[in-house]
Structures are given as structure tokens and as C-alpha cells.
Design a protein around this motif. Structure first.
Motif, PDB file in Angstrom:
ATOM      1  N   LYS B  70      53.337  14.861  19.239  1.00  0.00           N
ATOM      2  CA  LYS B  70      53.989  15.261  20.497  1.00  0.00           C
ATOM      3  C   LYS B  70      54.506  16.682  20.306  1.00  0.00           C
ATOM      4  N   THR B  71      54.123  17.519  21.229  1.00  0.00           N
ATOM      5  CA  THR B  71      54.458  18.929  21.076  1.00  0.00           C
ATOM      6  C   THR B  71      55.112  19.466  22.335  1.00  0.00           C
ATOM      7  N   GLU B  72      55.541  20.708  22.220  1.00  0.00           N
ATOM      8  CA  GLU B  72      56.192  21.357  23.344  1.00  0.00           C
ATOM      9  C   GLU B  72      55.186  21.783  24.408  1.00  0.00           C
ATOM     10  N   PHE B  73      54.035  22.312  23.976  1.00  0.00           N
ATOM     11  CA  PHE B  73      53.088  22.903  24.910  1.00  0.00           C
ATOM     12  C   PHE B  73      51.769  22.146  24.874  1.00  0.00           C
ATOM     13  N   GLY B 109      43.638  29.575  18.440  1.00  0.00           N
ATOM     14  CA  GLY B 109      44.159  30.937  18.420  1.00  0.00           C
ATOM     15  C   GLY B 109      45.628  30.976  18.777  1.00  0.00           C
ATOM     16  N   LEU B 110      45.996  30.188  19.766  1.00  0.00           N
ATOM     17  CA  LEU B 110      47.403  30.157  20.202  1.00  0.00           C
ATOM     18  C   LEU B 110      48.300  29.694  19.058  1.00  0.00           C
ATOM     19  N   LEU B 111      47.850  28.681  18.348  1.00  0.00           N
ATOM     20  CA  LEU B 111      48.650  28.154  17.242  1.00  0.00           C
ATOM     21  C   LEU B 111      48.758  29.164  16.113  1.00  0.00           C
ATOM     22  N   ARG B 112      47.678  29.875  15.889  1.00  0.00           N
ATOM     23  CA  ARG B 112      47.679  30.804  14.761  1.00  0.00           C
ATOM     24  C   ARG B 112      48.455  32.070  15.081  1.00  0.00           C
ATOM     25  N   HIS B 117      54.742  25.765  19.781  1.00  0.00           N
ATOM     26  CA  HIS B 117      54.419  24.460  19.210  1.00  0.00           C
ATOM     27  C   HIS B 117      53.482  23.767  20.166  1.00  0.00           C
ATOM     28  N   ALA B 118      52.178  24.048  19.993  1.00  0.00           N
ATOM     29  CA  ALA B 118      51.170  23.591  20.940  1.00  0.00           C
ATOM     30  C   ALA B 118      50.377  22.435  20.346  1.00  0.00           C
ATOM     31  N   ASN B 119      49.891  21.607  21.227  1.00  0.00           N
ATOM     32  CA  ASN B 119      49.028  20.511  20.792  1.00  0.00           C
ATOM     33  C   ASN B 119      47.612  21.051  20.694  1.00  0.00           C
ATOM     34  N   PRO B 120      46.875  20.724  19.631  1.00  0.00           N
ATOM     35  CA  PRO B 120      45.534  21.291  19.473  1.00  0.00           C
ATOM     36  C   PRO B 120      44.494  20.719  20.429  1.00  0.00           C
ATOM     37  N   MET B 121      44.894  19.723  21.195  1.00  0.00           N
ATOM     38  CA  MET B 121      43.927  19.118  22.118  1.00  0.00           C
ATOM     39  C   MET B 121      44.359  19.346  23.552  1.00  0.00           C
ATOM     40  N   GLN B 275      40.179  40.134  23.767  1.00  0.00           N
ATOM     41  CA  GLN B 275      40.968  40.358  24.980  1.00  0.00           C
ATOM     42  C   GLN B 275      41.230  39.057  25.704  1.00  0.00           C
ATOM     43  N   ALA B 276      40.257  38.175  25.714  1.00  0.00           N
ATOM     44  CA  ALA B 276      40.451  36.890  26.400  1.00  0.00           C
ATOM     45  C   ALA B 276      41.596  36.110  25.762  1.00  0.00           C
ATOM     46  N   TYR B 277      41.669  36.115  24.431  1.00  0.00           N
ATOM     47  CA  TYR B 277      42.776  35.429  23.764  1.00  0.00           C
ATOM     48  C   TYR B 277      44.104  36.091  24.110  1.00  0.00           C
ATOM     49  N   ARG B 278      44.078  37.397  23.992  1.00  0.00           N
ATOM     50  CA  ARG B 278      45.342  38.118  24.219  1.00  0.00           C
ATOM     51  C   ARG B 278      45.821  37.927  25.653  1.00  0.00           C
ATOM     52  N   THR B 279      44.897  37.964  26.567  1.00  0.00           N
ATOM     53  CA  THR B 279      45.303  37.808  27.978  1.00  0.00           C
ATOM     54  C   THR B 279      45.934  36.444  28.198  1.00  0.00           C
ATOM     55  N   ALA B 280      45.259  35.413  27.743  1.00  0.00           N
ATOM     56  CA  ALA B 280      45.768  34.058  27.994  1.00  0.00           C
ATOM     57  C   ALA B 280      47.074  33.816  27.242  1.00  0.00           C
ATOM     58  N   ILE B 281      47.169  34.368  26.023  1.00  0.00           N
ATOM     59  CA  ILE B 281      48.424  34.202  25.269  1.00  0.00           C
ATOM     60  C   ILE B 281      49.567  34.873  26.023  1.00  0.00           C
TER      61      ILE B 281
END
Lengths: 742, 290
Positions: B70-73, B109-112, B117-121, B275-281
Motif C-alpha cells: 500500500k503506497t501513497e501514489f 522512472g518515477l520511483l527511481r 512513494h509510488a506503487n509499481p503497478m 522528456q516524456a519522463y520529465r514532463t509526467a514527473i
């Protein structure tokens, strides 16, 4: 009857000492009694009477002879009495406005002028005083009682000091005992006892008002932020209207701020009512708190009081730090954005070495993260420590967090989270002492599991948790709130902490959720969750529960935090010419007491009153400065203080107060018999009801104050003695008759 | 992909000579059109097949390690009804484009890269149940094909009004824009859609995204062209709430989803994936702080 049987009043026996006027030695009396006993014994036992009868008859005969012997020795009472016409008796008549009730003054005046004065003047010169705002010697009583205050203590102290110049035998006090001068304390009593002046108090008025509702007290915060929710706590008392309904109203001018219907409880008991209000816009507000008078009330002037609330247009700043991005921060920020009186600056660790700052005033503010310097941190009024482990903060920062509440007087809120509280090692931090709970020393206390919220009794009363004005509706609303996204186990609350709400994750499970306590000069709260955001997302967008809760919690945390200069008056309402004690607490830039400051206060009031005074350092209180000042006329006053140290201005503050004349006379107007009895007892006097005042003169004669003479008053000739002898002889005859001896 | 084929002999064949050739004109035209169509289809299949060969679809829905925590995000993908589905999408729905690989790769990517504290799924939500309100961040792919009924549009509005954040992605050109706004305007017509300025906090909350490029989908391989249909200009747009906060982030004429999905593929350019990662993050951090 007592005086008839014993020749003298009881007071003579109380104050006198038993003596024998014959001059014969007491040892001889004792010997004679023994010989008598022996002779009676020999006489009766020789008659071969049954033992018990002999004993009984012997005892009776011996008693008769013993009483005769005692009377031969001429018993008397040695008592100190005032020398006639050589001792002054001071008569103090209460001429305050409370004596107008129930015709008390008319009764007192009649008693004095028609009876007491003439009786006393036969033996003593009289000095007449009136007790009101200030004691005054008078020749004649005024027609009406008009004094706006009752200062019995001042009158008695004056008489005690005058006794060093003239012999004062006693004080006769005619009053209802409703003293509000504040001077009738231990030192006044001690002054009277040192002068050996007894106070004889004659009490007027009912000890309990027959039909009256009275506001005993009305408590409101002296300062508030605009649009804050305030809680009026009114203490009331009533008699004669048990079970009836009355309306409590709070007004500002014509505008009604709050109303509540009260069901009146048992007669004579005081009880407490609360009423939530909105502080409204900025400004100094005079709020009138009143209870609607009921038909037949004897005194309606005690149904109304006024209180000042200084609603200041301040915008306290709150610093919020989160160790990682989470939804709680988003929704707290949104709730605060809706409140124009709160300013939130926040730091969130987005990556291991990056912060995102919001609400900052300049690009440089907080650019190095959480402050390590006193001045930077103490510029805020409150802190929120979110999901961030204690180890993230340096020891200096941890100490600063503690000092922020203790020394600075700020508010600190700790939230729950997977790296917060026990899971973040806070139990071993320098800030552990300030937490309102004793955190368990283990991890795994944070649970991402749903929990509902239940208010405790204290929480139901608290303004922080008041989503609805009506307590029942409020409780129902809290019950209907969606579950929290998570909760944290906190351990036991510390002594002095208050649990306002509990988290209930399951049946028979509950944990403290919101806990508060005062710490040093500030306050600390703990909210053991990071999941209140669900209240916002799971309820209709128009529902304001989440916003209201957070705004109220943060206003509580930051709204009353003082700055470096705090100006207060010891009383917000002055009665008549009572002086205001104006105090300023001054701190330097490190929020330590500033003992070397120069503090000036500018006072403004009605009719163009404008004066500047300097406050002097208060003895024994570094950083505190005070002065006494008399308000020249009734009305509202504003005091503005400026504190300087050298050329540097340390800060400013304002305070408001008001002078009211006469209103206090109509509160607590029942006869304060307990006070009068205590005053009389402690000074060697007596308490009288008006009907019993006839024996007052004789009692006064026996005073040990002033010029006295020792008198020996014989008691051998008291009718009681002869009745005793007759009674004993009759008893002996009856016994013999019963046994057939006569 | 379109291929033009010319048939020089055809003109000679079709040259009118009168007589017998006049009544052969129509069948020949039909034959030529059929050949043209077949050739185009062949070319398309061959091109598409090439793309599929370079970017093979792997639809592994096995929960990754840590999915049970169970995670925050949670990365929540919106499931929605389609306008008109063609080909394989008719069975799966446009909402499944890039699912689930894009979501999971993005989450890695978000986790790294952040402390979230995101769920990987990923999670899938819709606008039918109230489950969406437990996920304040929702991603929707190909909204140019969505057709929200009134009730779902209303629920989406309620989600936004409560504080939810919607990120839209992978729709292109005028036609898809109109379909997108047709559904959106059922509940969001009271405020305009605006371009996001370069200095907006959303472009600077973690990464500074002043120099942004158009992130293409794999259909643009080998990426000499990065747009689809007439969606030449990439547009970062937003629907803002009354306080001016971005509530719906609109990534138009770009395809972040493909970039996340193929970030691990050597044929997909790193600059687009980054850029796609950075934008979404940035969008997620913005959503969690505003």
C-alpha cells in the motif's frame, strides 16, 4: 433567658475569666470538698442502706453542700470592658448601589438612626463612615446609596490606621457584604487583629435572591484573527426560574452574533454555557452578552455584560515541511489558500537532494531548506512537521524546533506518516520532550489502513473540531466523515495533554488521533495521520469539512502567537477609578527576555484622552515592564506600546481595555453572609441579622481594643445557682419518697 | 504509410483509340484502382510490420514485485467508452493503448527519480464507480477517441472540482481535438482551455522544461517526422480551476505513453523518452503540491 439565669450575656462568659472573690485559698476549698465527701460517705453508709441508694443519696447531698461551699468562695467573672465614653465606636455603613436592592439601605439607615445610634452613644462616642468607592467620614447618612463600588476593605483599613491616633473600641459594619473593591484580604484582617479591633457585622439582604438570573462570568479570547470562530464560555446562576427557558444572546451593536436558548437548572446552582461565534472583520469589538430578563426578576442589571475582543488583521505565517510528496500537503495547501488570514510556506523533498518551495516571499527564502538560524525560523508563527524523519534535521535544527514553541511561543504540529513520529525516530530526538504523547520505541506504527474518527468529550467542546455550531449536529457530521487513508499509533498522551479525537481502525481498536498541549510559551499538536485528504476527495466538492478543519486547526496553532512585544492589561474591564496595570513583555531578536529595553505606551480614550507613559521594569521578571494608570472617564481605551533597545526598535503591540462605572454593583448582589461571618470571627466580633442587633452594644462593651478596664462581675448570686440548689434538694426528696422513706 | 505507384503503361492502354477500347475503359479503371489499393495495403502492412518488428508489443499483465504494497501514489489509468473503434481497438478500447507497459515503465522512472512513494503497478479506474476519488491523479490516453456520456463527464467534473488532476496524452490533429473537446465541453465548457506558459510552475517543479520538443509515437519511426495527421505543432495545454491551478493537463500532438513504453528500446530516441519522463514527473509533482 441566658442573661436572666446567669446575670450576664453569654459573651461575658466567653470573654471573661473565672475568679473567686472571697480571697480564701482554693486549696482550702478543695480540702473542704474532700472532707465533705468523706463525711457524707460515713454518714450514709452507717445507715445500712443498700449500696446503690446510699451512693445516690450521698451524691445528691454532697452536691448540695459542694455548691454551697463554691458559693461561699464567691465565684465571679473577670472581664475587660471598654471604659464608657472613652472609646470610639466606628460605624461603617455601606452606601454602594447594591444596597438599593430590596430596600437594604433604607433598613440599615432606619436601624442605625432609630436604635443603634442612640444605644451606642450612651456608652461610646461614634464616628460614622460611608463605605463605597473610597471611605469617607460623614456626619449624616446620605439619602440614597449611590457609590459605584463597594470597598469595605479600604474603609476598615482606614479605621485600623486611625486607631493609632485614638482608641477605637469596635467597628460596626452595616452592609450586604457584596464587596468588589478587592481590598478585603488577609492584610486588612491582620491590620484589624493587630489593633485588636473587633468587627461586628450586621448583614442586610437575602442570602439568595428569590428571582434572578445572573451572568457570573463571560469568557472570550482577548484577541482573534478575522473570521475566526470564537467560543463564548458563560457562567450563569439563577434562582426562582427552575425549568424555565431563557435566551442567551451575543451582540455587536445591533447585530446578533449568536443566540442560544437555555433550559434553567436547579435554583442556586451555577452552570456553564458555551456558544460559538464568528469574530467577523478586523477591529476592536465590544460584544454584549445578555440573558433575556424573565418576568419577576428582582435585578435585571446583572443580565448583561460586555467584553472586548481585538480582532487583528494579521496573517500568521506557517512553515510546512514534508519529507516526500504526498496528497496531504496538496490538500492542506488548498485549504489554507481559501483562508485569507493564513500564509503557508512549504518545503517538500522531491528527490534526495532537491526541494520544492512554495509560498516563499523571495527566491532566497528557504533556499537552503529548513532553517538552522533562529531569526529565519522564528520569523514564522507556526511549524508543520510532516512525513520527515528526525534524522533529517541536524541536532541544532531539532533544538530549534523545540525552542520554537518553548521560547518563541510558536505553534508546532506533527503529522503522521511512514517516516514520521516513532517510525521517524522522533522519540529519541531533541524534540521528543515537546510531543504531547510518549511515542513507542519501535517502527511499524504507521498503517495505510482506513480509520474513522471519533471526537472525545474535549474534542466536542473544542473549536478546532467544530464543523457545526450545534454540538449534536457537529457530532453527527464527524461520524459521517469518510474514513482516513491512514493512521499512526502514537502511544499514551502525556499528563497535561488533551486528546481531542481518536482514530478507530476497527472494532475495539482506538488510538489518539489529535492531541494538543501547551509547551513553554507555545503550543504543540499531533495529528497522527497523513490521510485527511480523503475527506476532500470522498465528499462532494461543495462540502467544506476538510477546509474548515484545517483552517481551524492552523488558526489555533498560529493565530494567537505573540511577537517580540506583548502588551496586556491585567484586567480588560476596570470598574470606576480602579487603576489599570499595564504590562509589556519584551523579547530580543532571539526571543530571549530583553531586560534593558525602554518601553513607552501611548494611551488614547474617550473625550480626547491622550497620554504617553513609560513602563518600569517589573521586579523579579526580566523582560517585563509595567505601570499603573487610571482611566479618567468611562469608555474604551487603546494602548500602543513601543519597545526600544538603544536605537533599535524591538517591536510594537496594542491592547484595549474599558472603564465601566457602577455595573459591578449589580452582580453577586446577594448578601455575602459567609464573608461577613468570617470577617467577624477573625477579628473577634460577631455577625448579626438586623433583628438581633439589640445585643450589639453589650457585645461591644466587652471589646479588648481601646481603653478598657477590668471588671469583676459576681456570678454567685445568679438565679441559676439558687435554682441548682433547689433542684438538687428536690431531687433528693423525690428519691426518698420513691423509696418510701418519706 | 502511403506509397505512390505509377503505371506508365496504363496511360498508353487507356489512350482512347475508339471502338473496342471505349467500352474497356471502365473495367480497366477498376482494375487499376484495385491494384493501387492492394499496393498501398501491402506497403502499409509491410511498414507497420516493420514497426511492430522493431517495437514488439508485450502485454504482460503479471503484477510486478511490490504491487501488493500500500503506497501513497498510484498511477491510475482511465477506462472510457470509445467513439468508434476500428481494428484491434474495437475489442480492447482506445484506453488500453500502451497499457500496461507504458504505465509500469513510467512508474519505474518515477520511483527511481523522485521520493514519491509510488506503487509499481498501475490501477485502472473509470467514471462509473466512485473508485476514481481514491486516486487524485488519473492518466487518460487517446482522449481523441473518447465519447463520455453526460453522467461520466459530470463525474469527471466532480473529480476535478474535489481536487483531482487529469493528464491527457496521445491525441493528434484537428479531428481528434474536436472529439476530445466534444466530450470535455459537456462538463468543462465554463472555462477555456489555454496554452501553458513556459514560466508556469508545472514546467519547473522539479525539472526545468523550457526547451521542449514534440514527443512522437512509434508510428513516426524512424522519427524524421514527429507528428501525426495535421498535428504538426505540439501543444501543452491546460484547463485551469478558478484559482488558476492546472486541473487538466492536455498533452496534444505528442505521445508520452509511447515514449515511456519504448524507453527501453534502442530504436526509440532517448531525448524523447527523457522528456516524456520529465514532463509526467513534473505533472505528478505539480498535482501533489497544487
Amino acid at each position: 433567658m441566658f442573661e436572666f439565669l446567669f446575670n450576664y450575656p453569654l459573651a461575658v462568659y466567653r470573654k471573661g475569666t473565672l475568679v473567686f472573690s472571697s480571697g480564701w485559698p482554693l486549696a482550702l476549698l478543695a480540702l473542704a470538698l474532700v472532707v465533705l465527701a468523706a463525711a457524707v460517705a460515713i454518714l450514709f453508709f452507717r445507715h445500712r442502706l443498700p449500696r446503690k441508694r446510699a451512693l445516690l443519696l450521698g451524691a445528691i447531698e454532697w452536691s448540695v453542700l459542694a455548691v454551697l461551699l463554691l458559693l461561699l468562695w464567691q465565684p465571679a467573672l473577670s472581664v475587660s470592658v471598654l471604659k464608657p465614653q472613652q472609646n470610639v465606636v466606628a460605624v461603617v455603613v455601606d452606601t454602594s448601589q447594591s444596597m438599593a436592592l430590596e430596600d437594604r439601605y433604607r433598613e440599615a439607615r432606619s436601624l442605625f438612626e432609630n436604635r443603634l445610634a442612640s444605644d451606642l452613644r450612651k456608652r461610646f462616642p461614634l464616628r460614622l463612615y460611608q463605605a463605597g468607592e473610597a471611605p469617607t467620614r460623614i456626619e449624616q447618612l446620605p439619602a440614597e446609596p449611590s457609590a459605584r463600588r463597594t470597598d469595605l476593605g479600604a474603609a476598615l483599613r482606614q479605621i485600623a490606621s486611625e486607631s493609632s491616633l485614638m482608641p477605637v473600641g469596635a467597628v460596626v459594619l452595616l452592609t450586604d457584604g457584596a464587596d468588589n473593591g478587592g481590598n478585603l484580604g488577609a492584610d486588612t484582617i491582620e491590620a484589624l487583629r493587630r489593633a485588636r479591633i473587633p468587627v461586628h457585622a450586621i448583614g442586610f439582604g437575602s442570602e439568595r435572591m428569590a428571582s434572578d438570573i445572573e451572568i457570573l462570568d463571560a469568557d472570550l479570547p482577548a484577541r482573534a484573527l478575522p473570521s475566526s470562530r470564537l467560543m463564548l464560555a458563560a457562567t450563569l446562576r439563577q434562582s426562582g426560574f427552575r425549568g424555565k427557558t431563557a435566551r442567551l444572546t451575543v451582540r455587536e451593536g445591533e447585530r446578533v452574533l449568536g443566540q442560544k436558548d437555555l433550559r434553567l437548572p436547579a435554583d442556586g446552582e451555577s452552570w456553564r454555557e458555551t456558544l460559538p461565534l464568528n469574530a467577523g472583520n478586523a477591529g476592536v469589538k465590544t460584544l454584549e452578552i445578555s440573558v433575556q430578563p424573565l418576568e419577576g426578576e428582582t435585578n435585571t442589571r446583572n443580565n448583561r455584560v460586555e467584553r472586548l475582543v481585538d480582532v487583528r488583521d494579521r496573517k500568521p505565517r506557517i512553515l510546512y515541511i514534508e519529507g516526500e510528496p504526498r496528497w496531504e500537503m496538496k490538500f492542506i495547501r488548498r485549504a489554507v489558500e481559501e483562508d485569507s488570514q493564513l500564509d503557508l510556506a512549504s518545503l517538500v523533498r522531491t528527490t534526495e537532494n532537491r526541494f520544492y518551495r512554495q509560498g516563499i516571499r523571495s527566491p532566497q527564502e528557504l533556499e537552503r531548506g529548513f532553517p538552522s538560524a533562529v531569526e529565519e525560523l522564528f520569523a514564522f508563527q507556526a511549524l508543520i512537521i510532516g512525513n520527515v524523519e528526525a534524522g533529517y534535521f541536524t541536532p541544532v535544527q531539532q533544538n530549534l524546533i523545540r525552542e520554537f514553541a518553548d521560547r518563541r511561543g510558536g505553534g508546532v504540529l506533527f503529522l503522521g506518516g511512514r517516516a514520521a513520529l516513532a517510525d521517524g525516530g522522533w522519540q529519541r530526538s531533541a524534540a521528543a520532550e515537546m510531543l504531547p504523547v510518549t511515542l513507542p520505541d519501535r517502527k511499524g506504527t504507521f498503517r495505510r489502513e482506513p480509520a474513522t474518527v471519533e471526537l472525545t468529550r474535549a474534542g466536542a467542546e473544542s473549536l478546532i473540531l467544530r464543523l457545526e455550531d450545534d454540538p449534536e449536529k457537529n457530532a453527527a457530521r464527524w461520524k459521517a466523515l469518510p474514513y482516513l487513508a491512514d493512521y499512526q499509533m502514537t502511544g499514551e498522551p502525556k499528563p497535561g495533554a488533551t486528546v481531542l479525537a481518536e482514530a478507530i481502525p476497527g472494532v475495539r481498536l482506538r488510538h489518539p488521533l489529535l492531541v494538543t498541549q501547551n509547551y513553554g510559551r507555545g503550543r504543540v499538536a499531533l495529528l497522527a495521520t497523513g490521510g485527511t485528504w480523503r475527506w476532500q476527495m470522498a465528499l462532494d466538492a461543495r462540502d467544506q469539512s476538510h477546509e474548515t478543519f484545517w483552517q481551524q486547526l492552523l488558526r489555533w496553532l498560529a493565530g494567537t502567537v505573540e511577537e517580540r512585544v506583548t502588551l496586556t492589561t491585567t484586567r480588560q474591564t476596570l470598574f470606576s477609578e480602579e487603576p489599570a496595570v499595564i504590562r509589556a513583555e519584551v523579547r530580543d531578536r532571539n526571543y530571549l527576555p530583553a531586560p534593558g529595553a525602554v518601553v513607552s505606551v501611548h494611551l488614547m480614550g474617550p473625550g480626547g484622552v491622550s497620554e504617553t507613559i513609560e513602563l518600569a521594569p517589573a521586579r523579579g521578571e526580566p523582560g517585563v515592564y509595567e505601570a499603573r494608570w487610571r482611566a479618567p472617564r468611562p469608555g474604551a481605551y487603546l494602548a500602543e506600546a513601543t519597545a526600544r533597545e538603544g536605537l533599535e526598535e524591538l517591536g510594537r503591540d496594542t491592547a484595549t481595555f474599558r472603564r465601566e462605572d457602577g455595573s459591578q454593583e449589580f452582580f453577586r448582589t446577594e448578601q455575602n453572609r459567609e464573608l461577613l461571618e468570617r470577617l467577624a470571627l477573625q477579628t473577634g466580633g460577631r455577625y448579626y441579622r438586623p433583628a438581633d442587633a439589640g445585643s450589639l452594644v453589650k457585645e461591644i462593651e466587652l471589646s479588648e481594643a481601646g481603653i478598657t478596664v477590668r471588671e469583676t462581675r459576681p456570678v454567685w448570686n445568679a438565679p441559676a445557682a439558687f435554682l441548682l440548689l433547689a433542684g438538687l434538694k428536690t431531687a433528693g426528696w423525690l428519691v426518698r419518697r420513691r423509696w418510701g422513706a418519706v | 504509410m502511403a506509397v505512390t505507384v505509377s503505371f506508365p503503361q496504363a496511360s498508353a492502354i487507356l489512350k482512347p483509340t475508339g471502338g473496342i477500347y471505349m467500352h474497356m475503359r471502365r473495367p480497366v479503371a477498376v482494375l487499376m484502382a484495385a491494384c493501387l489499393f492492394a499496393a498501398s495495403l501491402f506497403a502499409f502492412q509491410r511498414g507497420y510490420g516493420n514497426i511492430r518488428r522493431l517495437f514488439p508489443e508485450v502485454d504482460d499483465e503479471t503484477p510486478p514485485p511490490g504491487a501488493q504494497e500500500k503506497t501513497e501514489f498510484y498511477f491510475a489509468r482511465l477506462r472510457y467508452p470509445n467513439v468508434r473503434a476500428t481494428g484491434i481497438w474495437a475489442m480492447r478500447g482506445s484506453w488500453t493503448v500502451d497499457y500496461p507497459k507504458a504505465d509500469r515503465q513510467f512508474l519505474q522512472g518515477l520511483l527511481r527519480l523522485t521520493r514519491i512513494h509510488a506503487n509499481p503497478m498501475e490501477r485502472v479506474v473509470d467514471l462509473i464507480s466512485d473508485e476514481i476519488f481514491d486516486y487524485p491523479f488519473v492518466y487518460v490516453v487517446e482522449p481523441g477517441h473518447w465519447d463520455l456520456p453526460d453522467a461520466q463527464a459530470k463525474k469527471l467534473r466532480e473529480f476535478i472540482d474535489r481536487g483531482g488532476f487529469l493528464m491527457t496524452d496521445d491525441f493528434h490533429g484537428t479531428f481528434e481535438w474536436e472529439l476530445f473537446t466534444a466530450s470535455l465541453n459537456k462538463a468543462f465548457a465554463d472555462r477555456p482551455i489555454v496554452d501553458i506558459e513556459d514560466d508556469d510552475p508545472v514546467f519547473h517543479v522539479l525539472y526545468d522544461l523550457n526547451d521542449r520538443v514534440q514527443v512522437p509515437g512509434i508510428v513516426n519511426y524512424p522519427f524524421q517526422k514527429t507528428y501525426e495527421y495535421d498535428g504538426i505543432e505540439p501543444k501543452w495545454r491546460a484547463w485551469r480551476d478558478p484559482k488558476g491551478r492546472i486541473a487538466i493537463a492536455i498533452c496534444f500532438n505528442m505521445d508520452q505513453g509511447d515514449a515511456w513504453e519504448w524507453a527501453d528500446n534502442p530504436h526509440y530516441p532517448e531525448k524523447y523518452a527523457s522528456q516524456a519522463y520529465r514532463t509526467a514527473i513534473n505533472y505528478i509533482l505539480y498535482a501533489m503540491t497544487h
